[in-house]
Design an enzyme around this catalytic site. Structure first.
Site, mmCIF file in Angstrom:
data_model
loop_
_atom_site.group_PDB
_atom_site.id
_atom_site.type_symbol
_atom_site.label_atom_id
_atom_site.label_comp_id
_atom_site.label_asym_id
_atom_site.label_seq_id
_atom_site.Cartn_x
_atom_site.Cartn_y
_atom_site.Cartn_z
ATOM 1 C CB THR A 67 -0.951 -0.015 1.209
ATOM 2 O OG1 THR A 67 -1.846 -1.116 1.062
ATOM 3 C CG2 THR A 67 -1.751 1.276 1.295
ATOM 4 C CG ASP A 77 -5.738 -3.660 1.185
ATOM 5 O OD1 ASP A 77 -5.012 -4.237 0.354
ATOM 6 O OD2 ASP A 77 -5.444 -3.559 2.385
ATOM 7 C CG HIS A 96 -1.011 -6.795 -1.550
ATOM 8 N ND1 HIS A 96 -0.097 -5.851 -1.129
ATOM 9 C CD2 HIS A 96 -2.082 -6.703 -0.715
ATOM 10 C CE1 HIS A 96 -0.603 -5.192 -0.091
ATOM 11 N NE2 HIS A 96 -1.803 -5.684 0.184
#
Length: 554
Positions: A88, A313, A495
């Site tokens: 992020t 997210d 991720h």
């Protein structure tokens, strides 16, 4: 890997389509100071949205949400991040600076100081506190760690009357796009309010105080997230209630009540709210209040508004991007975006602003789901892996804890200890690299010397080099195999890799007469966003930008 307090929030489910009602000012806006520049540039960020979800559900989109870009704007179907550690903070630092983490210094959400091993948070700054809200350790309060300028910094240097505002459910999602000269507002999971920090101002403007005093977050208490479409519409996604889907918060099935079994709104409810469509709706309500009260795009100068929506997210982390929960959330988000865009049309005027939409990273499918599809997938647990590496190093060199910890995308070695014990650090580094390569799921490990070199042929090396700031990053940088993830819990997904499912994100533009229309199929990078918006606004690109102007003007 280190984890921030925001990643430890209880995850929950909820839904909402209610709108924030405001009385818009006249749609017409005075001409901006720079000829032909748009009065307002709006960046919308969908945290954790892979491009495959936008195109995969295109037939179910509303007519004026994502479809505004796909049907009437200019969009790039093959846009990627060029850096390898796709998280992020790193993504948000690239968007409006055009600079990779190797220049910006924002190598991850958090990392350990190579000299001391102390934890560092990407927007942490103990010199400042949140306004009217508690400030926990490692809270994000300023852009001090961002080493480069942003597009907003360029704008405000040349036009001090311009306003640059960043809004997000996460501190890093607000602070990093706002840059050094903008103003950031972030959602407080302890209170359900939006707050800035004393880096930006001593106290909030009256409109922020009024917004918070109305307690809009509380209006979602005990509301239900129900699927937007009939059950048959979700055949292409994985059903609810899978064993690998995290069931904390309000569970992992729809419909679900946010705040279920709670007596009233409180920190747990406010945290759960962020992990639902209600989090997006609340954030967009605050953005509408900012547009109205700050008169963004309506004051004769160019302004920039960045709105980063965090809920997708959290949902993908809990349930995976392949889940029906993620699928349905995207559809709710799409309808919220439609309402927001139409508010901009009424408030600023459809011809008076330019929209850009992207994401900070993509997402990996949940490993357990991927395994059912015949893929080699798994979880790399850092705690036992650290123990294995340290045991091997101790056996070889006779020194304990030569590896401090995993830090961001790498393994941090204790170089000072190695030197103190008379060891050759190059030998310690090579031995640690060899041990890491023996661990299940590891595809590649790069040394500091490789990362500082010029080799561009070795797979993954260039991407990891763009994530490597030698003053902040661990000496050894790790790439896991496809479909493997760094994981500290048994469920959900994440991720952070250089693989295409983590790098491939939307890059969409809309603006009548300013950006043109149609799909563009060439491969581009999100680092191109800042130079492109700079050209549209009649500004030079940020000084450290590594991207290029995509030349969208018709």
């Amino acid at each position: 890997m280190l984890t921030t307090r925001r990643h430890l929030l209880g995850l929950a489910l909820a839904s909402a389509l209610t709108a924030c009602s405001t009385t818009p000012p006249p749609a017409s806006a005075p001409a901006p100071a720079t000829p032909n520049a748009p009065p307002l540039v709006v960046l919308v960020v969908i945290d954790g949205l892979p491009m495959r979800q936008v195109t995969g559900y295109r037939d179910q989109l509303a007519p004026d949400g994502f479809a505004r870009f796909l049907d009437h704007g200019r969009w790039f179907s093959d846009a990627h991040y060029g850096h390898g550690h796709t998280v992020t903070a790193a993504g948000h630092s690239v968007m409006l600076s055009g600079a990779y983490p190797q220049r910006s210094g924002i190598i991850s959400n958090e990392w350990r100081d190579p000299a001391t091993g102390a934890q560092v948070y990407n927007t942490g700054d103990t010199a400042y506190q949140y306004i009217d809200s508690p400030t926990a350790p490692l809270s994000g309060t300023s852009p001090r760690n961002l080493k480069v300028e942003t597009l907003g910094d360029v704008l405000r240097t040349r036009s001090p009357a311009s306003k640059v505002i960043g809004i997000s459910g996460k501190d890093r999602g607000a602070i990093l796009p706002a840059g050094h000269k903008g103003t950031a507002y972030m959602y407080m999971t302890e209170t359900g309010r939006f707050a800035s920090s004393t880096y930006y101002m001593p106290s909030h403007p009256q409109w922020v105080t009024d917004f918070n005093a109305a307690k809009p977050a509380d209006s979602f208490f005990k509301k239900t997230w129900a699927p937007l479409l009939p059950e048959s519409a979700y055949a292409r996604s994985v059903p609810d209630g899978q064993t690998w889907q995290v069931a904390s918060g309000n569970g992992n099935t729809l419909p679900a009540v946010i705040g279920d079994k709670m007596d009233g709104p409180g920190p747990r409810f406010y945290g759960n709210l962020l992990a639902s469509p209600f989090g997006d709706e609340l954030t967009l309500a605050f953005a509408r209040a900012a547009i109205t009260n700050e008169k963004l795009g309506q004051r004769g100068v160019t302004d920039i508004l960045s709105v980063s929506l965090s809920s997708h997210d959290y949902i993908n982390h809990a349930f995976g991007p392949e889940s029906r929960l993620s699928h349905d959330h995207l559809l709710h988000l799409d309808r919220h975006l439609q309402a927001f865009f139409q508010h901009l049309d009424r408030t600023v005027g459809a011809g008076n602003y330019v929209l850009a939409l992207t994401a900070d990273h993509g997402f990996t499918d949940t490993p357990e789901w991927a395994a059912t599809q015949g893929r080699d997938a798994g979880r790399f647990n850092t705690a036992p892996s650290l123990a294995v590496v340290n045991a091997a190093l101790s056996a070889r060199f006779g020194v304990d804890r030569l590896a401090r910890d995993f830090s961001a995308s790498g393994l941090l070695l204790n170089e000072a200890l190695a030197n103190e014990k008379g060891l050759k650090f190059a030998e310690v580094q090579a031995a640690a690299r060899d041990e890491l390569l023996k661990l299940p799921g590891v595809a590649a490990v790069f040394t500091r010397e490789q990362l500082l070199g010029s080799d561009t042929a070795t797979p993954y090396l260039d991407a990891m080099r763009k994530s490597f700031d030698p003053t902040r990053a661990a000496q050894l940088q790790i790439v896991l195999k496809r479909h493997w993830i760094f994981s500290y819990r048994p469920g959900g997904s994440t991720h952070g890799s250089p693989h295409d499912y983590d790098t491939h994100v939307p890059l969409l533009f809309w603006g009548p007469s300013r950006v043109g229309q149609g799909e563009m199929k060439q491969r581009v990078e999100v680092a191109d966003l800042a130079p492109t918006l700079a050209a549209i606004a009649g500004l030079p690109a940020p000084a450290q930008a590594q991207g290029r102007d995509l030349k969208l003007k018709p």
